[in-house]
Design a protein around this motif. Sequence first.
Motif, mmCIF file in Angstrom:
data_model
loop_
_atom_site.group_PDB
_atom_site.id
_atom_site.type_symbol
_atom_site.label_atom_id
_atom_site.label_comp_id
_atom_site.label_asym_id
_atom_site.label_seq_id
_atom_site.Cartn_x
_atom_site.Cartn_y
_atom_site.Cartn_z
ATOM 1 N N ALA A 257 4.258 2.593 2.048
ATOM 2 C CA ALA A 257 4.058 2.329 3.394
ATOM 3 C C ALA A 257 4.285 0.791 3.639
ATOM 4 O O ALA A 257 5.147 0.589 4.609
ATOM 5 C CB ALA A 257 2.945 2.942 3.895
ATOM 6 N N THR B 57 -0.179 0.315 8.729
ATOM 7 C CA THR B 57 -0.729 0.189 7.650
ATOM 8 C C THR B 57 -1.166 -1.339 7.422
ATOM 9 O O THR B 57 -2.157 -1.670 6.698
ATOM 10 C CB THR B 57 0.346 0.728 6.563
ATOM 11 O OG1 THR B 57 0.597 2.244 6.925
ATOM 12 C CG2 THR B 57 -0.431 0.870 4.987
ATOM 13 N N ARG C 280 0.751 -1.258 -0.101
ATOM 14 C CA ARG C 280 -0.085 0.240 -0.029
ATOM 15 C C ARG C 280 0.943 1.392 0.049
ATOM 16 O O ARG C 280 1.804 1.479 0.732
ATOM 17 C CB ARG C 280 -0.944 0.111 1.233
ATOM 18 C CG ARG C 280 -1.572 1.167 1.452
ATOM 19 C CD ARG C 280 -2.853 1.529 0.659
ATOM 20 N NE ARG C 280 -3.289 2.985 0.569
ATOM 21 C CZ ARG C 280 -4.698 3.351 0.651
ATOM 22 N NH1 ARG C 280 -5.462 2.372 0.641
ATOM 23 N NH2 ARG C 280 -4.824 4.654 0.568
#
Length: 262
Positions: free
Chosen positions: A17, A43, A10
């Motif tokens: 991240a 995340t 992501r």
Amino acid sequence: MILECHGLGRSFGGTEAVADVSFALAEGESLALIGPNGAGKSTTLGMLTTALRPDRGRATVAGADIAAQAAQVRASLGVLFQEPALDERLSPRQTLRLHAAMHALPRHARAAAVEKALDWAGLREQADRPLRGFSGGMKRRLELARALMHGPRLLVLDEPTLGLDPQGRLDLWARIDGLRAEGMAVLMTTHAMAEAERCDRIGIIDKGRLLAIGTRAELALAHGGHAHADLEQVFLTLTGRALRDAFAGPPARVLRLPRRSA
Ligand SMILES: Nc1ncnc2c1ncn2[C@@H]1O[C@H](COP(=O)(O)OP(=O)(O)OP(=O)(O)O)[C@@H](O)[C@H]1O
């Protein structure tokens, strides 16, 4: 496996991240993800709990796909976010009732489930007082009791003991250990090495990548030279000693307008 993820990734704008994270968690197993600030732990948990959509890769929780079957995934999960996610105007009883309704617990079972959760959290006396003014420990107990109401099989905890005093930490860990003894799988993040060491396995993550995963002894042997090597030393060997001070929070994203000349 209660959880499986493959090549999860992501990005936020130009920041990757989470780059490529793969691991699996067996029923009843506990895993701690540790890593420096900004490593990608939250995340990763955000994606696995369906709060964030992955850009790449796939994952399943109790066999349900996190992207295509988000509601099923959420039904199998109990989640504690890093920041308390409570409405301070509500009382514990109202908070728990709301959760029971949101998770569509059968109407006839809701009242009993709320009372059981209040007892489990040790908040019966304060059941009808607004949460404003409750201690951090009381709020965490309530959040954990709430997270358990719908019968999850996997508990996901993002730095669960952050900000708790030693008494609150011990109490929370006794509760987590009790749940593990009953067969609950646990995935958590922490910056406390002693907490990570309580889990069956530890994953070390940095710059969005899982650098190593294994039991404490396996990590110590592979990266510290012997089975009793200190976990913090292993962590520093893998992630380095450089401080992670880069501003990535809101202040860095504030748009600076040129000064208007008078
Ligand atoms: N909503 C967002 N918008 C922009 N960047 C983000 C966002 N969320 C996370 N990031 C960035 O992604 C990277 C990973 O952040 P993440 O919060 O996952 O790390 P972490 O390992 O949980 O860190 P910490 O230990 O500080 O909680 C960081 O560079 C962070 O600034």
